[in-house]
Design a protein around this motif. Sequence first.
Motif, PDB file in Angstrom:
ATOM      1  N   GLN A 146      -0.968  -1.861 -12.121  1.00  0.00           N
ATOM      2  CA  GLN A 146      -1.558  -3.180 -11.957  1.00  0.00           C
ATOM      3  C   GLN A 146      -0.726  -4.024 -10.991  1.00  0.00           C
ATOM      4  OE1 GLN A 146      -2.279  -4.969 -15.796  1.00  0.00           O
ATOM      5  NE2 GLN A 146      -3.075  -3.059 -16.656  1.00  0.00           N
ATOM      6  N   ALA A 147      -1.306  -5.162 -10.606  1.00  0.00           N
ATOM      7  CA  ALA A 147      -0.647  -6.020  -9.621  1.00  0.00           C
ATOM      8  C   ALA A 147       0.732  -6.464 -10.094  1.00  0.00           C
ATOM      9  CB  ALA A 147      -1.526  -7.234  -9.327  1.00  0.00           C
ATOM     10  N   VAL A 148       0.900  -6.712 -11.379  1.00  0.00           N
ATOM     11  CA  VAL A 148       2.187  -7.182 -11.882  1.00  0.00           C
ATOM     12  C   VAL A 148       3.257  -6.107 -11.715  1.00  0.00           C
ATOM     13  CG1 VAL A 148       1.690  -6.438 -14.259  1.00  0.00           C
ATOM     14  CG2 VAL A 148       3.344  -8.275 -13.846  1.00  0.00           C
ATOM     15  N   HIS A 149       2.887  -4.830 -11.896  1.00  0.00           N
ATOM     16  CA  HIS A 149       3.847  -3.742 -11.710  1.00  0.00           C
ATOM     17  C   HIS A 149       4.232  -3.619 -10.238  1.00  0.00           C
ATOM     18  CE1 HIS A 149       1.363  -2.246 -15.277  1.00  0.00           C
ATOM     19  NE2 HIS A 149       2.532  -2.624 -15.777  1.00  0.00           N
ATOM     20  N   LEU A 150       3.225  -3.691  -9.386  1.00  0.00           N
ATOM     21  CA  LEU A 150       3.475  -3.539  -7.953  1.00  0.00           C
ATOM     22  C   LEU A 150       4.351  -4.679  -7.434  1.00  0.00           C
ATOM     23  CD1 LEU A 150       2.619  -1.403  -5.907  1.00  0.00           C
ATOM     24  CD2 LEU A 150       0.750  -2.886  -5.226  1.00  0.00           C
ATOM     25  N   ALA A 151       4.105  -5.875  -7.930  1.00  0.00           N
ATOM     26  CA  ALA A 151       4.908  -7.028  -7.503  1.00  0.00           C
ATOM     27  C   ALA A 151       6.356  -6.867  -7.934  1.00  0.00           C
ATOM     28  CB  ALA A 151       4.321  -8.316  -8.080  1.00  0.00           C
ATOM     29  N   ALA A 152       6.580  -6.320  -9.127  1.00  0.00           N
ATOM     30  CA  ALA A 152       7.944  -6.131  -9.610  1.00  0.00           C
ATOM     31  C   ALA A 152       8.682  -5.089  -8.779  1.00  0.00           C
ATOM     32  CB  ALA A 152       7.923  -5.714 -11.081  1.00  0.00           C
ATOM     33  N   ALA A 186       9.970  -1.172 -15.167  1.00  0.00           N
ATOM     34  CA  ALA A 186       9.197  -0.297 -16.048  1.00  0.00           C
ATOM     35  C   ALA A 186       7.752  -0.209 -15.569  1.00  0.00           C
ATOM     36  CB  ALA A 186       9.244  -0.830 -17.477  1.00  0.00           C
ATOM     37  N   LEU A 187       7.198   1.000 -15.633  1.00  0.00           N
ATOM     38  CA  LEU A 187       5.838   1.254 -15.189  1.00  0.00           C
ATOM     39  C   LEU A 187       5.017   1.857 -16.326  1.00  0.00           C
ATOM     40  CD1 LEU A 187       6.596   2.862 -11.703  1.00  0.00           C
ATOM     41  CD2 LEU A 187       5.897   0.506 -12.169  1.00  0.00           C
ATOM     42  N   PRO A 188       3.684   1.825 -16.224  1.00  0.00           N
ATOM     43  CA  PRO A 188       2.841   2.427 -17.263  1.00  0.00           C
ATOM     44  C   PRO A 188       3.194   3.901 -17.467  1.00  0.00           C
ATOM     45  CG  PRO A 188       1.509   1.112 -15.780  1.00  0.00           C
ATOM     46  CD  PRO A 188       2.878   1.174 -15.172  1.00  0.00           C
ATOM     47  N   GLY A 189       3.154   4.331 -18.733  1.00  0.00           N
ATOM     48  CA  GLY A 189       3.424   5.733 -19.042  1.00  0.00           C
ATOM     49  C   GLY A 189       4.890   6.041 -19.246  1.00  0.00           C
ATOM     50  N   ARG A 218       0.828  -1.208   0.000  1.00  0.00           N
ATOM     51  CA  ARG A 218       0.000   0.000   0.000  1.00  0.00           C
ATOM     52  C   ARG A 218       0.864   1.260   0.000  1.00  0.00           C
ATOM     53  NH1 ARG A 218      -3.406  -3.741   1.937  1.00  0.00           N
ATOM     54  NH2 ARG A 218      -5.637  -3.404   1.568  1.00  0.00           N
ATOM     55  N   VAL A 219       1.957   1.223   0.740  1.00  0.00           N
ATOM     56  CA  VAL A 219       2.882   2.361   0.731  1.00  0.00           C
ATOM     57  C   VAL A 219       3.438   2.565  -0.676  1.00  0.00           C
ATOM     58  CG1 VAL A 219       5.106   3.218   1.577  1.00  0.00           C
ATOM     59  CG2 VAL A 219       3.492   2.165   3.171  1.00  0.00           C
ATOM     60  N   LEU A 220       3.829   1.484  -1.326  1.00  0.00           N
ATOM     61  CA  LEU A 220       4.350   1.584  -2.691  1.00  0.00           C
ATOM     62  C   LEU A 220       3.303   2.143  -3.647  1.00  0.00           C
ATOM     63  CD1 LEU A 220       6.322  -1.783  -2.994  1.00  0.00           C
ATOM     64  CD2 LEU A 220       7.279   0.523  -2.799  1.00  0.00           C
ATOM     65  N   ARG A 221       2.081   1.647  -3.532  1.00  0.00           N
ATOM     66  CA  ARG A 221       1.025   2.126  -4.420  1.00  0.00           C
ATOM     67  C   ARG A 221       0.767   3.619  -4.197  1.00  0.00           C
ATOM     68  NH1 ARG A 221      -2.565  -1.207  -3.127  1.00  0.00           N
ATOM     69  NH2 ARG A 221      -2.491  -2.632  -4.894  1.00  0.00           N
TER      70      ARG A 221
END
Length: 350
Positions: A290-296, A311-314, A275-278
């Motif tokens: 998405q969950a895959v980005h957060l997990a990475a 890498a993240l969206p955008g 949650r802190v990361l998000r």
Amino acid sequence: MAGPPPAVARLRAAVRPGLTADPAPVLVAVSGGADSLALAAAVAFEAPRAGVRAGAVTVDHGLQPGSADRAAGTATLLAGLGLDPVSVCTVRVGTDGGPEAAARSARYAALAEAAAAHGARVALGHTLDDQAETVLLGLGRGSGPRSVAGMVAHRVADGVAWWRPLLGVRRETTRAACAEQGLPVWDDPWNADPAYPRVRLRTEVLPLLEEVLGGGVAPALARTAAMLREDLDALDAMAADELSRLAGADGLPADVLAGLPADVLAGLPAALRRRVLRGWLHGAGVRDLQAVHLAAVDALLTRWRGQGPVALPGGAGVVRASGRLGFVPPDARGPRRGDAPDTPRSPSRE
């Protein structure tokens, strides 16, 4: 003097607290179905007594023959209830996400625009039964605890306040309220089309669960959603406090781009850490996370082996360097000047 019929009284009691607690104008979103029509009638009765101005909006999606005439007839009915202003919004439905999702997106965009134009909040007719269906959909899709927590009675998004006062009311009650007041209900044929998963949940899955479990399934699902929402809200509040603390750790400014201390963050429980990361990434402007980005990104903390940026969206990214997680804006390339990649930990120390 006899009071209103039970179903009518139940609807009025459901909207009364929200009207007396908030003086903001209300626009009721009305499709012509039993839920939204019963809501409109209840608001039309209670709003003047609460000193609240109340109008209505009906959206013409243009997807079915005669939709324009039906929308105009609904608007006339709403005006007859005493709601003012009443408007018809004609929208063009795209194709993204399929017909159901595209129609929903177009409808909500039109409602948000109408709300902004009138400085009003939007009242939606979702019921306890809708809540139960939403919880089951969230469970089946595995789309995370927030989806299983269902809809909330009050929500503000992009400056628009959305109000759902009927989440404790059964669908059968809204239909009875319409019948008792002589309100003509339009049954959308899409709501009986088994091509849509929600329809099959409503007509097949929930009745089977009621039979197998001995009844009371829809209220039980709604109660579960409410309890889960309380837990999630508490975790979100804790994460916001933790993010504020960590962003200013080591004497650095409490700024999104200053990054986060990796070792301290890695020691947090997973539910809190993610949650802190998000929250950190949302604050940096990353959308569609998405969950895959957060997990990475989480792996940079919990499974650190010297891996490169995530890498993240955008076009943005996250890199671990100098003992911190650093945010890489979309127009940046590689670590910031002066940063040195962390040394991977030996497997024996993990």
